[in-house]
Write an enzyme that holds these catalytic residues in place. Sequence first.
Site, mmCIF file in Angstrom:
data_model
loop_
_atom_site.group_PDB
_atom_site.id
_atom_site.type_symbol
_atom_site.label_atom_id
_atom_site.label_comp_id
_atom_site.label_asym_id
_atom_site.label_seq_id
_atom_site.Cartn_x
_atom_site.Cartn_y
_atom_site.Cartn_z
ATOM 1 N N ASP A 275 31.635 -5.342 40.933
ATOM 2 C CA ASP A 275 30.474 -6.243 40.875
ATOM 3 C C ASP A 275 30.870 -7.572 40.227
ATOM 4 O OD1 ASP A 275 28.834 -4.181 41.923
ATOM 5 O OD2 ASP A 275 28.711 -3.294 39.926
ATOM 6 N N HIS B 287 25.211 0.187 38.750
ATOM 7 C CA HIS B 287 25.987 -0.113 39.958
ATOM 8 C C HIS B 287 25.265 0.398 41.210
ATOM 9 C CE1 HIS B 287 29.309 -0.930 42.593
ATOM 10 N NE2 HIS B 287 29.298 0.335 43.004
HETATM 11 N N1 LIG Z 1 32.348 2.145 41.707
HETATM 12 C C1 LIG Z 1 32.481 1.355 42.744
HETATM 13 O O1 LIG Z 1 32.361 0.133 42.615
HETATM 14 C C2 LIG Z 1 32.835 1.910 44.079
HETATM 15 C C3 LIG Z 1 33.323 1.045 45.089
HETATM 16 C C4 LIG Z 1 33.670 1.590 46.314
HETATM 17 C C5 LIG Z 1 33.525 2.957 46.551
HETATM 18 N N2 LIG Z 1 33.053 3.753 45.564
HETATM 19 C C6 LIG Z 1 32.919 5.200 45.770
HETATM 20 O O2 LIG Z 1 34.203 5.813 45.682
HETATM 21 C C7 LIG Z 1 34.188 7.069 46.381
HETATM 22 C C8 LIG Z 1 35.400 7.203 47.271
HETATM 23 O O3 LIG Z 1 35.378 6.244 48.296
HETATM 24 P P1 LIG Z 1 36.557 6.189 49.409
HETATM 25 O O4 LIG Z 1 36.240 5.063 50.298
HETATM 26 O O5 LIG Z 1 37.882 6.255 48.761
HETATM 27 O O6 LIG Z 1 36.285 7.574 50.173
HETATM 28 P P2 LIG Z 1 37.319 8.424 51.057
HETATM 29 O O7 LIG Z 1 36.521 9.429 51.796
HETATM 30 O O8 LIG Z 1 38.196 7.510 51.826
HETATM 31 O O9 LIG Z 1 38.230 9.135 49.962
HETATM 32 C C9 LIG Z 1 37.708 10.069 49.084
HETATM 33 C C10 LIG Z 1 38.785 11.054 48.753
HETATM 34 O O10 LIG Z 1 38.242 12.001 47.834
HETATM 35 C C11 LIG Z 1 38.826 13.249 48.145
HETATM 36 N N3 LIG Z 1 38.067 14.346 47.582
HETATM 37 C C12 LIG Z 1 36.933 14.950 48.026
HETATM 38 N N4 LIG Z 1 36.604 15.980 47.229
HETATM 39 C C13 LIG Z 1 37.540 16.012 46.257
HETATM 40 C C14 LIG Z 1 37.744 16.855 45.150
HETATM 41 N N5 LIG Z 1 36.931 17.879 44.851
HETATM 42 N N6 LIG Z 1 38.820 16.616 44.366
HETATM 43 C C15 LIG Z 1 39.660 15.602 44.634
HETATM 44 N N7 LIG Z 1 39.512 14.785 45.681
HETATM 45 C C16 LIG Z 1 38.474 14.998 46.475
HETATM 46 C C17 LIG Z 1 38.877 13.281 49.663
HETATM 47 O O11 LIG Z 1 39.792 14.258 50.125
HETATM 48 C C18 LIG Z 1 39.305 11.844 49.957
HETATM 49 O O12 LIG Z 1 40.711 11.741 50.051
HETATM 50 C C19 LIG Z 1 32.841 7.090 47.119
HETATM 51 O O13 LIG Z 1 31.921 7.862 46.409
HETATM 52 C C20 LIG Z 1 32.406 5.629 47.120
HETATM 53 O O14 LIG Z 1 31.032 5.471 47.224
HETATM 54 C C21 LIG Z 1 32.708 3.251 44.349
HETATM 55 O O1 LIG Z 2 28.608 0.136 48.398
HETATM 56 C C1 LIG Z 2 29.171 1.230 48.307
HETATM 57 O O2 LIG Z 2 28.684 2.270 48.765
HETATM 58 C C2 LIG Z 2 30.509 1.321 47.653
HETATM 59 C C3 LIG Z 2 30.601 0.619 46.338
HETATM 60 O O3 LIG Z 2 29.660 1.072 45.427
HETATM 61 C C4 LIG Z 2 30.561 -0.879 46.461
HETATM 62 O O4 LIG Z 2 29.882 -1.529 45.667
HETATM 63 O O5 LIG Z 2 31.260 -1.413 47.337
#
Ligand SMILES: NC(=O)c1ccc[n+]([C@@H]2O[C@H](COP(=O)([O-])OP(=O)(O)OC[C@H]3O[C@@H](n4cnc5c(N)ncnc54)[C@H](O)[C@@H]3O)[C@@H](O)[C@H]2O)c1
Ligand SMILES: O=C(O)C[C@H](O)C(=O)O
Length: 348
Positions: free
Chosen positions: A184, A211
Site C-alpha cells: 500500500d 489492508h
Molecule cells: N499483503 C499483501 O499486500 C498481499 C499482496 C498480494 C497478495 N497477497 C496474498 O498473498 C497470498 C498468496 O498470493 P499468490 O499470488 O502468491 O498466490 P499463489 O496461488 O500463486 O501462491 C500461493 C502458494 O501458497 C501455497 N500454499 C497453499 N497452501 C499452503 C500451505 N498450507 N502451506 C504452504 N503453502 C501453501 C500454494 O501451493 C501456492 O504455491 C494470497 O492470499 C494473496 O491474496 C497479499
Molecule cells: O488485492 C489483492 O487481492 C492482493 C493484495 O492484497 C494487493 O493489495 O494487491
Amino acid sequence: MRTAMLRSLRSAVARSAPSNSHLLRRGFSSESVLEHKVAVLGAAGGIGQPLALLMKINPLVSKLSLYDIGGTPGVAADVSHINTRSEVTGYAGEDQLGQALEGADLVIIPAGVPRKPGMTRDDLFNINAGIVKSLSTAIAKYCPNAIVNMISNPVNSTVPIAAEVFKKAGTYDERKLFGVTTLDVVRAMTFYAGKANVPVTGVNVPVVGGHAGITILPLFSQATPQANLPEDVIKALTKRTQDGGTEVVEAKAGKGSATLSMAYAGAVFADACLKGLNGVPDVVQCSFVQSSVTELPFFASKVILGKNGVEKVLDLGPLSDYEQEGLEKLKPELKASIEKGIKFTNEN
Ligand SMILES: NC(=O)c1ccc[n+]([C@@H]2O[C@H](COP(=O)([O-])OP(=O)(O)OC[C@H]3O[C@@H](n4cnc5c(N)ncnc54)[C@H](O)[C@@H]3O)[C@@H](O)[C@H]2O)c1
Ligand SMILES: O=C(O)C[C@H](O)C(=O)O
C-alpha cells in the site's frame, strides 16, 4: 603460467563469493554478516518465487528455507545457483514443515489463494484462515521466537488469527507479529510521485489502518516532499491506493493478484525487519500490528523496528479533515475483520 591461472581463479572466486568487504562496499554495515535464517512459506507461488529470489540476493540472509505443499525442490535448486551468501533448502509437504521452520529468525507467509475479479479479500477467508492457522501452529512449535511477516489475505483477519494461535500456545509476543502492508505504501508513493511530478525515489507516504478497501488510509497530508495537491487529486489518489490490488486483479483477468510488486514490497519489509534485528537504528516502516494508537486491537501505522521486532508503534500524527473522516469510516469494517479472525481461531 600457473601463477597467472591461480590469480585469475582467485579473482573469479572473489567476484562470485561476496566477502565482508564486498558487503561493506555495497553500503551494508558489518552487522550484515550476522547469521539469519529466513523461511518463506508458500515459496512456490506467484509471490513466493520472486520473493525467494529477492531474499536470496539479500546479504543479511545466511540460510533461506523455502517451504510449500509442493514445487519447492525445483524453486530451491534454481535459486540456489545464484552466487550470493545464503544456503538455500527446499522443503515440500507438511512432513518437512518442522525442518523448514527450525531455527528461523524471520518467517514470511505468502501461502494461500489469491483473488479473482469480482472477489473481495474477505472472500478468501474460508480457505486462507485454515492455512494461516495451521502454519501459525507450526511456527509456535518450531520457531516460537521468530518474527512473522504475514502476507496472506485477508491480512486484517489473518494477523489476528496468528495472534490467537500464538496466545493459545503461550508463545505470543506482540512485537514479533506483522501484517505486511508495504505494498500500500509502495503504491501510494508511486501514484503520488506521478501526480506531484517529483522523482519517486525521494517520496514518502505513510499508509495506516488495514489492508482492504477503505481500511487502507494513505496520509497524503504527511507525504514528503509536500506538493499541496488540490483536494480532488488527493481524493483520487486515495481511491486509487485503496483499489490498487483490485486494479491488478482486474488486469490479470483471473490469473491472480499482485505478485511481482508484492514480492518487492515483501522483500523491502523483510529487509527492514532484518536490519532491526541487526540493531540498525531508526528503521521505520508502516505495518499492521497490535496497537493502542486507536481503540482497535490491531492497526497499521508507522513502527520503529528493533532487535525484538516492534520497538515502538508511532502515533498517527496530524490528519487532514478528509483523513480524519476516512479514519472514522474504516473503523467498523476493520473491527469486524479483526473479530472474525479471533472468532475463527477460537471456534476451530
Ligand atoms: N499483503 C499483501 O499486500 C498481499 C499482496 C498480494 C497478495 N497477497 C496474498 O498473498 C497470498 C498468496 O498470493 P499468490 O499470488 O502468491 O498466490 P499463489 O496461488 O500463486 O501462491 C500461493 C502458494 O501458497 C501455497 N500454499 C497453499 N497452501 C499452503 C500451505 N498450507 N502451506 C504452504 N503453502 C501453501 C500454494 O501451493 C501456492 O504455491 C494470497 O492470499 C494473496 O491474496 C497479499
Ligand atoms: O488485492 C489483492 O487481492 C492482493 C493484495 O492484497 C494487493 O493489495 O494487491
